[in-house]
Design an enzyme around this catalytic site. Structure first.
Site, PDB file in Angstrom:
ATOM      1  N   ARG A  39       0.854  -1.186   0.000  1.00 14.21           N
ATOM      2  CA  ARG A  39       0.000   0.000   0.000  1.00 14.21           C
ATOM      3  C   ARG A  39       0.891   1.237   0.000  1.00 14.21           C
ATOM      4  O   ARG A  39       1.991   1.234   0.543  1.00 14.21           O
ATOM      5  CB  ARG A  39      -0.895   0.035   1.252  1.00 14.21           C
ATOM      6  CG  ARG A  39      -1.891  -1.104   1.346  1.00 14.21           C
ATOM      7  CD  ARG A  39      -3.067  -0.901   0.407  1.00 14.21           C
ATOM      8  NE  ARG A  39      -4.064  -1.962   0.566  1.00 14.21           N
ATOM      9  CZ  ARG A  39      -5.083  -1.917   1.409  1.00 14.21           C
ATOM     10  NH1 ARG A  39      -5.228  -0.869   2.208  1.00 14.21           N
ATOM     11  NH2 ARG A  39      -5.941  -2.916   1.480  1.00 14.21           N
ATOM     12  N   HIS A  64      18.275  -7.007   1.878  1.00 17.93           N
ATOM     13  CA  HIS A  64      18.669  -7.518   0.563  1.00 17.93           C
ATOM     14  C   HIS A  64      17.922  -6.704  -0.486  1.00 17.93           C
ATOM     15  O   HIS A  64      16.870  -7.112  -0.984  1.00 17.93           O
ATOM     16  CB  HIS A  64      18.314  -9.003   0.454  1.00 17.93           C
ATOM     17  CG  HIS A  64      18.841  -9.668  -0.779  1.00 17.93           C
ATOM     18  ND1 HIS A  64      19.183 -10.992  -0.826  1.00 17.93           N
ATOM     19  CD2 HIS A  64      19.083  -9.187  -2.024  1.00 17.93           C
ATOM     20  CE1 HIS A  64      19.605 -11.297  -2.050  1.00 17.93           C
ATOM     21  NE2 HIS A  64      19.547 -10.214  -2.794  1.00 17.93           N
ATOM     22  N   ARG A  66      16.868  -5.499  -3.926  1.00 12.40           N
ATOM     23  CA  ARG A  66      16.939  -6.018  -5.295  1.00 12.40           C
ATOM     24  C   ARG A  66      16.680  -4.879  -6.279  1.00 12.40           C
ATOM     25  O   ARG A  66      16.066  -3.868  -5.926  1.00 12.40           O
ATOM     26  CB  ARG A  66      15.943  -7.166  -5.471  1.00 12.40           C
ATOM     27  CG  ARG A  66      16.426  -8.452  -4.796  1.00 12.40           C
ATOM     28  CD  ARG A  66      15.501  -9.612  -5.099  1.00 12.40           C
ATOM     29  NE  ARG A  66      16.135 -10.902  -4.779  1.00 12.40           N
ATOM     30  CZ  ARG A  66      16.139 -11.465  -3.579  1.00 12.40           C
ATOM     31  NH1 ARG A  66      15.531 -10.854  -2.576  1.00 12.40           N
ATOM     32  NH2 ARG A  66      16.738 -12.628  -3.379  1.00 12.40           N
ATOM     33  N   HIS A  71      10.928  -5.006  -2.289  1.00  8.97           N
ATOM     34  CA  HIS A  71      10.791  -4.941  -0.826  1.00  8.97           C
ATOM     35  C   HIS A  71      11.696  -3.838  -0.285  1.00  8.97           C
ATOM     36  O   HIS A  71      11.277  -2.686  -0.245  1.00  8.97           O
ATOM     37  CB  HIS A  71      11.037  -6.300  -0.158  1.00  8.97           C
ATOM     38  CG  HIS A  71      12.044  -7.184  -0.836  1.00  8.97           C
ATOM     39  ND1 HIS A  71      13.359  -6.820  -1.028  1.00  8.97           N
ATOM     40  CD2 HIS A  71      11.911  -8.435  -1.360  1.00  8.97           C
ATOM     41  CE1 HIS A  71      14.004  -7.802  -1.634  1.00  8.97           C
ATOM     42  NE2 HIS A  71      13.153  -8.799  -1.860  1.00  8.97           N
ATOM     43  N   GLU A  96      22.939  -7.635   1.724  1.00  3.66           N
ATOM     44  CA  GLU A  96      23.058  -8.778   0.830  1.00  3.66           C
ATOM     45  C   GLU A  96      22.728  -8.361  -0.592  1.00  3.66           C
ATOM     46  O   GLU A  96      21.957  -7.430  -0.816  1.00  3.66           O
ATOM     47  CB  GLU A  96      22.079  -9.879   1.243  1.00  3.66           C
ATOM     48  CG  GLU A  96      22.305 -10.465   2.608  1.00  3.66           C
ATOM     49  CD  GLU A  96      21.311 -11.563   2.942  1.00  3.66           C
ATOM     50  OE1 GLU A  96      21.586 -12.340   3.864  1.00  3.66           O
ATOM     51  OE2 GLU A  96      20.252 -11.636   2.273  1.00  3.66           O
ATOM     52  N   HIS A 217      18.800 -18.849   5.554  1.00  7.22           N
ATOM     53  CA  HIS A 217      17.760 -19.222   4.597  1.00  7.22           C
ATOM     54  C   HIS A 217      16.906 -20.338   5.172  1.00  7.22           C
ATOM     55  O   HIS A 217      17.381 -21.439   5.436  1.00  7.22           O
ATOM     56  CB  HIS A 217      18.303 -19.662   3.238  1.00  7.22           C
ATOM     57  CG  HIS A 217      17.340 -19.370   2.114  1.00  7.22           C
ATOM     58  ND1 HIS A 217      16.256 -20.169   1.837  1.00  7.22           N
ATOM     59  CD2 HIS A 217      17.271 -18.356   1.232  1.00  7.22           C
ATOM     60  CE1 HIS A 217      15.572 -19.661   0.821  1.00  7.22           C
ATOM     61  NE2 HIS A 217      16.164 -18.550   0.443  1.00  7.22           N
ATOM     62  N   ASP A 218      15.643 -20.024   5.381  1.00  4.47           N
ATOM     63  CA  ASP A 218      14.649 -20.974   5.878  1.00  4.47           C
ATOM     64  C   ASP A 218      14.961 -21.493   7.274  1.00  4.47           C
ATOM     65  O   ASP A 218      14.477 -22.566   7.667  1.00  4.47           O
ATOM     66  CB  ASP A 218      14.475 -22.153   4.912  1.00  4.47           C
ATOM     67  CG  ASP A 218      13.862 -21.719   3.587  1.00  4.47           C
ATOM     68  OD1 ASP A 218      13.204 -20.666   3.557  1.00  4.47           O
ATOM     69  OD2 ASP A 218      14.056 -22.431   2.584  1.00  4.47           O
ATOM     70  N   GLY A 240      14.732 -13.984   8.374  1.00  4.43           N
ATOM     71  CA  GLY A 240      13.738 -12.988   8.022  1.00  4.43           C
ATOM     72  C   GLY A 240      12.352 -13.554   7.835  1.00  4.43           C
ATOM     73  O   GLY A 240      11.409 -13.131   8.503  1.00  4.43           O
ATOM     74  N   HIS A 241      12.180 -14.505   6.920  1.00  4.94           N
ATOM     75  CA  HIS A 241      10.839 -14.979   6.576  1.00  4.94           C
ATOM     76  C   HIS A 241      10.154 -15.630   7.778  1.00  4.94           C
ATOM     77  O   HIS A 241       9.042 -15.238   8.165  1.00  4.94           O
ATOM     78  CB  HIS A 241      10.909 -15.966   5.415  1.00  4.94           C
ATOM     79  CG  HIS A 241       9.571 -16.428   4.950  1.00  4.94           C
ATOM     80  ND1 HIS A 241       8.821 -15.724   4.026  1.00  4.94           N
ATOM     81  CD2 HIS A 241       8.825 -17.510   5.289  1.00  4.94           C
ATOM     82  CE1 HIS A 241       7.676 -16.350   3.816  1.00  4.94           C
ATOM     83  NE2 HIS A 241       7.650 -17.445   4.568  1.00  4.94           N
TER      84      HIS A 241
END
Length: 265
Positions: A39, A64, A66, A71, A96, A217-218, A240-241
């Site tokens: 938004r 990170h 991109r 994001h 990153e 990662h994960d 993060g996730h």
């Protein structure tokens, strides 16, 4: 490397080289930025989230950015750098990205504590492969030298391959970040012990080559303790996730406390 099942189903093993150390927790804020970008209202604030997790005891922030700005945006990087600089007390900023898109000039302008180089294509959904030093080493070396000449620690995103991970030292890297996606995929399956043993061997090879060892990662509250038990000398994890998903239920400060506890189990 022999890996043994210990108390509470934890995996432990014989350590090669590196001694136990407190592992730093760096929180990746990309998913906070992704939510904000849905938004055009400016919230949730990435800087406010960064401040909250640092107040809760996180050791650093990871971003990170991109090229498509889906994001984290460049302005976020500058804003978070100012936040970390004001914080002091050993808190670090980790940027990153692929040094062959827009990441390198941004990083050299901001001068974070650490740059983690990943071989993502611009349209990659997420980081899902490590560098091949035999193929990419020659072009990585100048970028690594530039970063180190500016006082930035350099980590290379690498597969957990004991035969190749130490090659990161040959191109000037200070650390490797072990890509833990395959580890997470094998967790709680009959492949877990074998995969974790490979990660422990890869970390030992990196350590013996004089490289620091990061991981990311994960990683989750469930699978992080076993990784730490098998590799007690991990310098840093960036999460993060799963962290953001957990924080939806328990809040950012409680999520920081939970992940710090997972690294001490």
């Amino acid at each position: 490397m022999a890996v043994n099942m210990g108390q509470d189903g934890m995996v432990g093993g014989d350590r090669h080289g590196g001694s136990y150390r407190t592992t730093r927790l760096s929180i990746n804020l990309n998913k906070i930025a992704l939510l904000r970008n849905q938004r055009d209202v400016g919230y949730p604030s990435v800087v406010a989230a960064g401040r909250t997790v640092l107040e809760a005891g996180a050791d650093g922030l990871t971003v990170h950015p991109r090229p498509d700005g889906r994001h984290i945006r460049h302005q976020d990087v500058y804003d978070l750098h100012r936040l970390v600089a004001m914080w002091g007390s050993g808190v670090e900023l980790n940027i990153e990205g692929n040094p062959f898109d827009t990441m390198l000039p941004l990083t050299l302008d901001v001068l974070p504590d650490q740059a983690t180089l990943v071989p993502d294509a611009p349209d990659a959904n997420t980081s899902d492969a490590g560098w091949d030093i035999d193929t990419d080493g020659a072009k990585l070396e100048p970028a690594i030298k530039q970063l180190k000449d500016h006082g930035i620690r350099v980590s290379l995103f690498m597969e957990a391959d004991p035969a190749t991970v130490a090659k990161a030292a040959s191109v000037g890297a200070d650390r490797v970040e072990l890509y833990t996606g395959p580890y997470a995929g094998a967790f709680a399956t009959d492949r877990h012990a074998a995969v974790l043993s490979r990660y422990a061997d890869a970390a030992a090879a990196a350590d013996q080559a004089g490289l620091g060892v990061n991981a990311g990662h994960d990683l989750t509250l469930e699978n992080t303790p076993a990784l730490k038990a098998a590799i007690p000398f991990i310098d840093e994890v960036s999460i993060g996730h799963a962290f953001t998903a957990d924080a939806l239920w328990i809040g950012l400060p409680a999520a920081v406390a939970a992940y710090r506890a997972s690294l001490r189990k």
